[in-house]
Scaffold this active site. Structure first.
Site, short mmCIF file in Angstrom:
data_model
loop_
_atom_site.label_atom_id
_atom_site.label_comp_id
_atom_site.label_asym_id
_atom_site.label_seq_id
_atom_site.Cartn_x
_atom_site.Cartn_y
_atom_site.Cartn_z
N TYR A 39 0.76 -1.35 0.05
CA TYR A 39 -0.03 -0.08 -0.03
C TYR A 39 0.82 1.40 -0.04
O TYR A 39 0.41 2.34 -0.30
CB TYR A 39 -1.03 0.04 1.05
N HIS A 97 0.17 -11.99 1.94
CA HIS A 97 -0.84 -11.10 1.23
C HIS A 97 -1.39 -11.76 0.07
O HIS A 97 -2.76 -11.62 -0.35
CB HIS A 97 -0.14 -9.59 0.62
#
Length: 267
Positions: A39, A97
């Site tokens: 991110y 992830h």
């Protein structure tokens, strides 16, 4: 330890936008924040937390290891870097992830490195994200039963994933729902609007309450104070059996996120 049921998501928020979102959320009473290495906002979040004055002991922080850091010699150093950005000596939860099959690092290697990070105290709990049933089984085999705290997966009224969620419940693994509003698509749904009107609620509150009542954790994001405050109220909304049955009919396998090379073969 357990996974808090309600938190703040920060996907696609960087710079001042994420600083303001986190600061406002903390002012409103949020204490769980979800981020990820990819991110690019961990340092911003660390700044917002530091400036908020909220004690670290009151917070539950989650980050996710990105695929380029899965190798045994990279995972822990990358997590230490995340901790430095977040201005903390540990996170409460660290996830893999994406399974990223075929990226050159096998599942047992990265799960073992993740388990080692927990042993070192860098993370209180470990988990996975975007794993299907087969890969979740493999992850359990790699680190042992009871070690995987959650599988964070895309779920919404349009993508209900009954096989995977039933399997996770059976294994005692908490489901964390992301994209619960399906990029905002569910906000225009007439059936959800009807249920919202019945309860004098918003459609977003209905979708979040649906997930909460199924036992999932949710991590909606927003940059607007009124939406952050409104989302929190979903925890107080109680849908009845008729509401839940109607929402069940909205299932249409409406997946929004499935990046090539990262995603598994979905159940």
């Amino acid at each position: 330890m357990s996974i808090p049921s309600f938190g703040l998501g920060t996907f696609r928020l960087t710079g001042q936008a994420v600083i303001d979102s986190v600061r406002t959320a903390l002012e409103l009473g949020y204490r769980t924040i979800d981020t990820a290495q990819i991110y690019g906002n961990e340092a911003d979040i660390g700044q917002a937390i530091a400036e908020s004055g909220v004690p670290r002991s009151e917070l539950f922080l989650t980050t996710k290891i990105w695929v380029e850091n899965y190798a045994a010699d990279k995972l822990i150093p990358s997590l230490r870097d995340s901790l430095a950005k977040l201005r903390t000596d540990h996170v409460d939860l660290t996830l893999i992830h994406w399974p990223a099959p075929g990226n050159g690092v096998e599942l047992p290697e990265y799960m073992a490195a993740l388990a080692e990070a927990k042993k070192l105290g860098l993370t209180r709990q470990i988990g996975i994200s975007n794993f299907n049933i087969d890969l979740t089984r493999q992850a359990i085999a790699a680190v042992g039963e009871g070690e995987i705290a959650t599988n964070q997966i895309e779920l919404s009224p349009y993508l209900q994933n009954p096989a995977l969620t039933a399997f996770l419940k059976e294994q005692g693994i908490k489901v964390t729902s992301y994209m619960t509003l399906a990029y905002g698509k569910v906000l225009k749904d007439p059936l959800l609007a009807e249920i919202a009107a019945k309860h004098n609620a918003t459609v977003a509150q209905v979708a979040l309450a649906w997930a909460l009542q199924l036992g999932y954790a949710v991590i909606p994001s927003s940059t607007r104070r009124e939406n952050l405050a409104s989302n929190l109220l979903a925890q107080e909304l109680r849908l009845d059996a008729d509401d839940m049955a109607k929402i069940a009919t909205l299932e249409r396998n409406g997946r929004e996120v499935s990046p090539e090379g990262l995603a598994p073969i979905w159940d």
